[in-house]
Structure formats: C-alpha cells, structure tokens
Design a protein around this motif. Structure first.
Motif, PDB file in Angstrom:
ATOM      1  N   ALA A 201       0.636  -0.836  -0.307  1.00 46.70           N
ATOM      2  CA  ALA A 201      -0.111  -0.204  -0.372  1.00 46.70           C
ATOM      3  C   ALA A 201       1.385   1.594   0.057  1.00 46.70           C
ATOM      4  O   ALA A 201       1.700   1.227   0.970  1.00 46.70           O
ATOM      5  CB  ALA A 201      -0.811  -0.006   1.153  1.00 46.70           C
ATOM      6  N   ARG A 202       0.449   2.015  -0.966  1.00 47.23           N
ATOM      7  CA  ARG A 202       1.073   3.631  -0.917  1.00 47.23           C
ATOM      8  C   ARG A 202       0.215   4.510  -0.007  1.00 47.23           C
ATOM      9  O   ARG A 202      -1.235   4.706  -0.890  1.00 47.23           O
ATOM     10  CB  ARG A 202       1.895   3.998  -2.081  1.00 47.23           C
ATOM     11  CG  ARG A 202       2.873   2.988  -2.665  1.00 47.23           C
ATOM     12  CD  ARG A 202       3.983   3.657  -1.772  1.00 47.23           C
ATOM     13  NE  ARG A 202       4.295   4.766  -2.525  1.00 47.23           N
ATOM     14  CZ  ARG A 202       4.598   5.328  -3.215  1.00 47.23           C
ATOM     15  NH1 ARG A 202       4.972   4.928  -4.580  1.00 47.23           N
ATOM     16  NH2 ARG A 202       4.456   7.323  -3.707  1.00 47.23           N
ATOM     17  N   GLU A 203       0.439   4.561   0.558  1.00 46.13           N
ATOM     18  CA  GLU A 203      -0.864   5.542   2.040  1.00 46.13           C
ATOM     19  C   GLU A 203      -0.837   7.155   1.434  1.00 46.13           C
ATOM     20  O   GLU A 203      -2.029   7.811   1.068  1.00 46.13           O
ATOM     21  CB  GLU A 203      -0.426   6.160   2.771  1.00 46.13           C
ATOM     22  CG  GLU A 203      -0.131   4.874   3.955  1.00 46.13           C
ATOM     23  CD  GLU A 203      -1.403   3.915   4.046  1.00 46.13           C
ATOM     24  OE1 GLU A 203      -2.595   4.749   3.888  1.00 46.13           O
ATOM     25  OE2 GLU A 203      -1.060   2.670   4.241  1.00 46.13           O
ATOM     26  N   ASN A 204       0.012   7.423   0.713  1.00 46.92           N
ATOM     27  CA  ASN A 204       0.104   9.186  -0.439  1.00 46.92           C
ATOM     28  C   ASN A 204      -0.276   9.221  -1.570  1.00 46.92           C
ATOM     29  O   ASN A 204      -0.715  10.125  -2.619  1.00 46.92           O
ATOM     30  CB  ASN A 204       1.270   9.302  -0.167  1.00 46.92           C
ATOM     31  CG  ASN A 204       2.649   8.819  -0.897  1.00 46.92           C
ATOM     32  OD1 ASN A 204       3.048   7.743  -1.134  1.00 46.92           O
ATOM     33  ND2 ASN A 204       3.407   9.597  -1.555  1.00 46.92           N
ATOM     34  N   SER A 206      -2.708   8.315  -4.912  1.00 48.97           N
ATOM     35  CA  SER A 206      -4.529   8.638  -5.107  1.00 48.97           C
ATOM     36  C   SER A 206      -5.240   7.957  -6.521  1.00 48.97           C
ATOM     37  O   SER A 206      -4.377   8.497  -7.475  1.00 48.97           O
ATOM     38  CB  SER A 206      -5.236  10.254  -4.902  1.00 48.97           C
ATOM     39  OG  SER A 206      -4.902  10.560  -3.741  1.00 48.97           O
ATOM     40  N   GLN A 375      -7.122   0.529  -4.812  1.00 48.13           N
ATOM     41  CA  GLN A 375      -5.436   0.127  -3.651  1.00 48.13           C
ATOM     42  C   GLN A 375      -6.161  -0.935  -3.319  1.00 48.13           C
ATOM     43  O   GLN A 375      -4.992  -2.061  -3.248  1.00 48.13           O
ATOM     44  CB  GLN A 375      -5.669   0.415  -3.107  1.00 48.13           C
ATOM     45  CG  GLN A 375      -4.494   0.435  -1.809  1.00 48.13           C
ATOM     46  CD  GLN A 375      -3.290   1.330  -2.218  1.00 48.13           C
ATOM     47  OE1 GLN A 375      -2.488   2.143  -2.323  1.00 48.13           O
ATOM     48  NE2 GLN A 375      -2.253   0.217  -2.716  1.00 48.13           N
ATOM     49  N   LYS A 376      -6.939  -1.274  -3.388  1.00 45.63           N
ATOM     50  CA  LYS A 376      -7.461  -2.832  -2.378  1.00 45.63           C
ATOM     51  C   LYS A 376      -7.389  -4.312  -3.767  1.00 45.63           C
ATOM     52  O   LYS A 376      -7.032  -5.043  -2.995  1.00 45.63           O
ATOM     53  CB  LYS A 376      -8.916  -3.012  -1.518  1.00 45.63           C
ATOM     54  CG  LYS A 376      -9.364  -4.207  -0.835  1.00 45.63           C
ATOM     55  CD  LYS A 376     -10.873  -3.427   0.319  1.00 45.63           C
ATOM     56  CE  LYS A 376     -11.416  -4.883   0.513  1.00 45.63           C
ATOM     57  NZ  LYS A 376     -12.352  -4.308   1.184  1.00 45.63           N
ATOM     58  N   GLY A 386      -6.131  -5.233   2.057  1.00 49.84           N
ATOM     59  CA  GLY A 386      -5.946  -4.432   2.514  1.00 49.84           C
ATOM     60  C   GLY A 386      -7.467  -3.805   2.870  1.00 49.84           C
ATOM     61  O   GLY A 386      -8.890  -4.524   2.998  1.00 49.84           O
ATOM     62  N   CYS A 389      -8.668   2.438   0.602  1.00 47.97           N
ATOM     63  CA  CYS A 389      -7.910   3.169   0.744  1.00 47.97           C
ATOM     64  C   CYS A 389      -8.938   4.760   1.069  1.00 47.97           C
ATOM     65  O   CYS A 389      -8.186   6.398   1.761  1.00 47.97           O
ATOM     66  CB  CYS A 389      -6.690   4.094  -0.559  1.00 47.97           C
ATOM     67  SG  CYS A 389      -7.699   3.742  -1.666  1.00 47.97           S
ATOM     68  N   ARG A 391      -9.103   7.588  -0.896  1.00 48.48           N
ATOM     69  CA  ARG A 391      -8.551   8.862  -1.314  1.00 48.48           C
ATOM     70  C   ARG A 391      -8.829   8.281  -3.394  1.00 48.48           C
ATOM     71  O   ARG A 391      -8.747   8.679  -4.090  1.00 48.48           O
ATOM     72  CB  ARG A 391      -6.938   8.095  -1.042  1.00 48.48           C
ATOM     73  CG  ARG A 391      -7.064   8.645   0.097  1.00 48.48           C
ATOM     74  CD  ARG A 391      -5.285   8.632   0.189  1.00 48.48           C
ATOM     75  NE  ARG A 391      -4.374   7.373  -0.475  1.00 48.48           N
ATOM     76  CZ  ARG A 391      -4.110   6.031   0.018  1.00 48.48           C
ATOM     77  NH1 ARG A 391      -5.320   6.424   1.394  1.00 48.48           N
ATOM     78  NH2 ARG A 391      -3.754   5.127  -0.649  1.00 48.48           N
TER      79      ARG A 391
END
Length: 595
Positions: A201-204, A206, A375-376, A386, A389, A391
């Motif tokens: 996962a890349r939290e930043n 979108s 993201q999931k 996951g 997200c 985003r």
C-alpha cells in the motif's frame, strides 16, 4: 553496539527507519541473505547503503539501468558517501581506475550492470576486491514469472555461486507476486524466514481510472490545474508518445519526450532536463523511469493501459516518492488492450509464457473496470489483504448505487445456458440479439436469454461483463481467449440470495496547494542546484521543503529535526534555507502590519 539510528540521521537526515528497513539491515549486518519487498518510495536503497558504511569491505550493487546507477551515485556523493559505478559510458582506463579505487577501499559502494558481472575479465578484476555484500536491485528481473524478466539477471545466481568469496546477498524489489518472491528466494538461496515484506500500500497515492472521456481534453485540463507540478505521462507506442508530446508542446506545456526510437543523446538530454526541473512533464514509453529516482513527481498518468499490474504499479509508484500526496491516473479505452495483445503476440517467448502474459493483461483490464477500492484491488493481486484507501476514484465516487441484480442475472444465466464454454464477445452478442453466424451455428438464438438485453449496445453489455469479471461474479479461464464461467458468488446472485449494486467519470482534482514560502524555498533550491549542476531534488526533496514550511526552523538544531536534513546538507545549505525562511516571515509580518 552499533548506533545505526545515529548513522541514519547523520548521513541520510532521518530520525526513524521506515517500516521494514531496520529488520532488513539487521539481517545484512548478521551476514544473512535477505529479500526485501517494499513499495516504490519505501526506502529500499537505504537497506544496503547504510550497512555499506558499517561493513569493512565493498558493497557491490547490481543495478539494471545506467541512469539508475548515476542517479544513486550522485545522491550518495552529495551526502558524503564514497560511491562509484562501472558501465558502458566510461572508458576501459576509467574502469580500471575505479576498480583500483575499490581495491584501495576509497569507495564503499560500486554499482555495476548484471551483464558486466558476466564478463570473465571483470570477474578476474573482482578477485582483488574483498566484497562483504552483494545487493541485487530490481530483483524481480531474476524471475521468469516477473513482469520485467531479463536473461542476464537469471544468470546472476549461477555467477554468485561461483564467486571465490561468498558475500551476503540482499535482494530488493517493489513488485513481486507470491510466485515471483518464491522464485527469488530459491535462486539466491535466501531463507523464507528472511523475506521482509512491508506491504504494497502507498498511503500518499490517489489512484484514479478515467473511462469514456476525451483523453486529450482530460490531460490538458489536468495539466492546467496542476501547472508547475512535475509528472510523467506514459503511452504504449512511440507514435503515441510523439503525438501527445506535440499536442502538449503546442499548448505551451514545458514538456519533453523519451522513447527507444530516439538517439541516446536526445534521450539523455531530455532526461536531464526533467531531472533538473527544466521541463515539467515527460511523455514516455515504459523505457523511461526505472532509473529515475526523482522524488518530486506529483503525478503519473497512463494515457494507454500497460500490459500488467506489476508494470502499472511500478510506473505509477514513481509518483510521490517523497511521501507527499500524488496522483496515479489511468486513462482507459478498451481498444488499447489490442496494442498490448499485439506486443504479446509478437514476442519470442514460449507459448506458456504468452498465456501467462494474456492472463496478466486481463487482470489489468479488470482493474480498469472494477468498482471496488483501486488500492485494495492492487493489494489483492499481490496476495495481500487491505481495507478501502478512502483516496482513490472509486472510494471518492459519490454517485448513488444502483441495483443491477436483474441485469447481472441475465448475464450469468446466459453464460450458464451457453455451457460456460464461450468468451465475452459471443455472450454479449447473444444477449444483444446479434445475427452473428456463430449464433446461428450454435443455435443460440433459441436460448431464452437471446436478445434479453437488445435495448443495450454491445459495448455496454461488454463493459458490464468486464465489471462482473473484475468483481469476481464471473471467472475467466487462462489464455488469450478466456472462456467465462459463473463463480460461487455468481451462483448466489442467480439463486436470488445476493444483490449486486453498481455506480455509474471522475473530475480532475488539484494535487497540492503550494504556499508562498514553499515557492520561495523551491526557487532557492533551483538556484543551488544550478550552481552545483545537480537535479533540485538532490538538494532537498519537496517533502523536506514542506516540513520546513510547517516547522519554520529558526536554528541549525531545529533544522536538523526536519526529515531529509543530515549533517552534510546542513553544513552545505542550512544557513541559506534558514535565512530564506526568516526573510519570508519578516516580509509576511510587514504585509500584515500594513493591512
């Protein structure tokens, strides 16, 4: 006791390790082989660069691209860490000189390409250089199941085994499915317990999928809204790269292009212009990017769909390496799949390999049609669970959910009645009441599902089938022409035990709002970069400048608390940045007083 955190702060400017870094480094310092799987921007390089400073002898780094080597070596030398590289851009005389530097222990890290390691002459030279650690960067290239398999990487394992000295091995990659990871462990003799995976996962980032829109208009509007931000636009073919480049250039966008048909000088020039922030946007094929360690890329836009999720995630991951909010946008059109199918057809790989590539392309198409968290979806592909997200374009999609259960039952019933032996195209034709000769040949016009959706276009029905495949109500078989079957959850829908909801094109959003101080510091960074003839982000990353804006340090001690400010950079640039911050604050105060 070795103070690795102190070294992290002194040399790299960070107070804390990122997830997984310390665990990997400890394996290395205990002379154990280790595999690190960390997302792009997760700080893989520090996992071997920091131990290299503590080990007595040389760290040899296997790196796939010339630009990647140069970029990493420049960054290390900027931090006061002695490193060099050997590749085809230097003369034999220069190569001998650099090997001698390694013999004399004047460098801690030596970067080479895998092909160089195959050379008998080079292997003989290495006999004179004690090596403590062998770092294999982009390790997914080793696996024939990986998206960027390279024969020269495959031979690495055999070459390492023949080394007279037996250094520890650290393998690093950002994209490895469970099958690829297993292959790397096996080939490089890494114990399974020494696989460190921090999560993909890349939290930043979108993620966004844009469908059924004019792609040129979207691109131009996006670049207008995000003017001044640095980004990459990927296209699948040289022809499309050139078309998009000329379009953007005609609209006065500061743009360059990069593809394999250009001469090396032009490619290198354009790459340097991008690295040095002299152009804002690079339009490129996937030949561009693996070697680009540019931290302030705010967006990556795929103008055409790539061939697989591994490639997509690696390319998209070049946005936001500094941890600041960034966009990864896919402009999707179904016809682009044909380009990727052509690439697979024309490749010289085995039939089995091609079948796997078709399967990967289908997963990529499903991503474009999914309505679950993007993201999931990606995490699921890499064998990881996951949560949403919050985003991506799907998570932020506020359109109302529509109950499409009846339409879904029509599709699933049709697949069942056709014996689950046919693909998307023919199922769609049966449902829309087509007069195709295959329908007549198989007597499908006699099925109760024939023409059930004749009020829809073939394209609409095919998109619905793609959606049902992405959401796993339908299972496709392997191969180039997958046959559809109804999955267990699809059966529940057919039996009326489960309902299906679907949303019905997202708008452009602004990535980052820059304030006045941030722009002031960016200008200072650009001046310093031009003086030193280095890319601006090697002075300080955007995230470091942002933190300066938030913390407003008044002294060198306070400036050292900012992530990315180490002792070396503090001595070089600290006073100038502190002065710029103080000057800006005074100007702002005067403006307020005047009001």
């Amino acid at each position: 006791m070795i103070d690795i955190k102190g070294l992290l702060k002194e040399k790299f400017g960070y107070d804390e390790f990122r997830q997984g870094q310390e665990e990997i480094i400890n394996h290395v310092l205990h002379k154990e082989n280790v595999l690190g799987i960390m997302p792009t921007g997760g700080g893989k390089s520090i996992c071997y660069q920091l131990p290299a400073l503590l080990l007595e002898n040389l760290t040899l780094v296997i790196s796939p691209l010339i630009s990647l080597m140069k970029d990493q070596v420049d960054a290390l030398n900027m931090m006061g860490i002695p490193a060099t590289f050997i590749n085809s851009t230097i003369t034999q005389q220069e190569m001998n000189k650099r090997v001698q530097m390694a013999v004399n222990r004047e460098v801690k890290l030596l970067y080479v390409a895998p092909e160089r390691l195959e050379s008998f002459d080079f292997q003989q030279l290495l006999l004179h250089v004690p090596i403590d650690l062998l770092a294999v960067d982009e390790a997914h290239c080793i696996s024939q199941w990986g998206h960027d398999f390279r024969p020269s990487y495959l031979r690495l394992a055999a070459i390492i085994e023949e080394f007279q000295q037996q250094p520890s091995v650290i393998a690093l990659t950002a994209t490895a499915t469970p099958q690829v990871a297993e292959d790397i462990l096996d080939q490089l003799h890494i114990p399974k317990d020494n696989q460190v995976q921090t999560g993909f996962a890349r939290e930043n980032l979108s993620f966004q999928v844009v469908k059924d829109q004019n792609r040129d208009l979207f691109l131009l509007e996006y670049l207008k809204l995000n003017q001044g931000q640095s980004g990459i636009v990927y296209a699948s073919t040289r022809k499309e790269v050139e078309r998009i480049y000329h379009l953007l250039h005609s609209k006065k966008v500061a743009v360059g292009m990069y593809h394999g048909g250009m001469n090396e000088g032009d490619r290198n020039h354009n790459q340097e212009e991008f690295l040095f922030d002299k152009i804002q946007v690079m339009v490129a094929t996937n030949a561009f990017g693996m070697g680009i360690n540019k931290s302030n890329v705010r967006f990556v836009i795929h103008a055409q769909i790539p061939g697989n999720i591994e490639s997509y995630y690696q390319e998209a991951g070049r946005a936001g390496r500094d941890g600041l909010p960034s966009d990864a946008i896919l402009l999707y059109a179904p016809q682009d799949l044909q380009i990727q199918q052509y690439f697979i057809d024309q490749s010289e790989m085995t039939i089995d390999y091609k079948q796997k590539e078709y399967m990967k392309l289908r997963e990529m198409s499903q991503y474009a049609n999914a309505q679950m968290c993007l993201q999931k979806f990606i995490l699921r592909y890499f064998g990881e669970k996951g949560s949403d997200c919050g985003r991506c374009s799907n998570c932020l999609d506020e359109r109302e959910l529509v109950d499409i259960t009846v339409d879904v039952q029509k599709v699933l019933s049709c697949v069942k009645r056709m014996g689950e032996k046919f693909g998307k195209g023919l199922v769609g034709k049966v449902l829309t009441g087509s007069k195709d000769q295959k329908i007549d040949q198989w007597h499908f016009d006699r099925l109760p599902t024939y023409g059930l959706m004749k009020d829809r276009t073939q394209k609409e029905v095919n998109q619905l089938i793609d959606y049902l495949t992405a959401e796993r109500y339908l299972n496709p078989s392997d191969g180039q022409y997958p046959l559809l079957s109804v999955s267990p959850i699809g059966i529940q829908v057919l039996l009326g035990k489960q309902t299906v909801f679907r949303k019905e094109d997202q708008r452009v959003r602004k990535v980052v709002v820059n304030d006045g101080l941030f722009e002031t510091l960016r200008e200072l960074r650009m001046d310093l970069a031009q003086e030193a003839s280095v890319p601006p982000y090697l002075i300080f990353s955007d995230s470091t400048l942002k933190e300066m804006c938030e913390k407003l340090p008044k002294s060198s001690i306070q400036l050292l608390q900012v992530k990315g400010v180490g002792q070396n950079k503090l001595e070089k640039y600290g006073e100038k940045f502190l002065a710029a911050i103080e000057s800006f604050k005074l100007t702002e105060t005067k403006d307020v007083t005047t009001l």
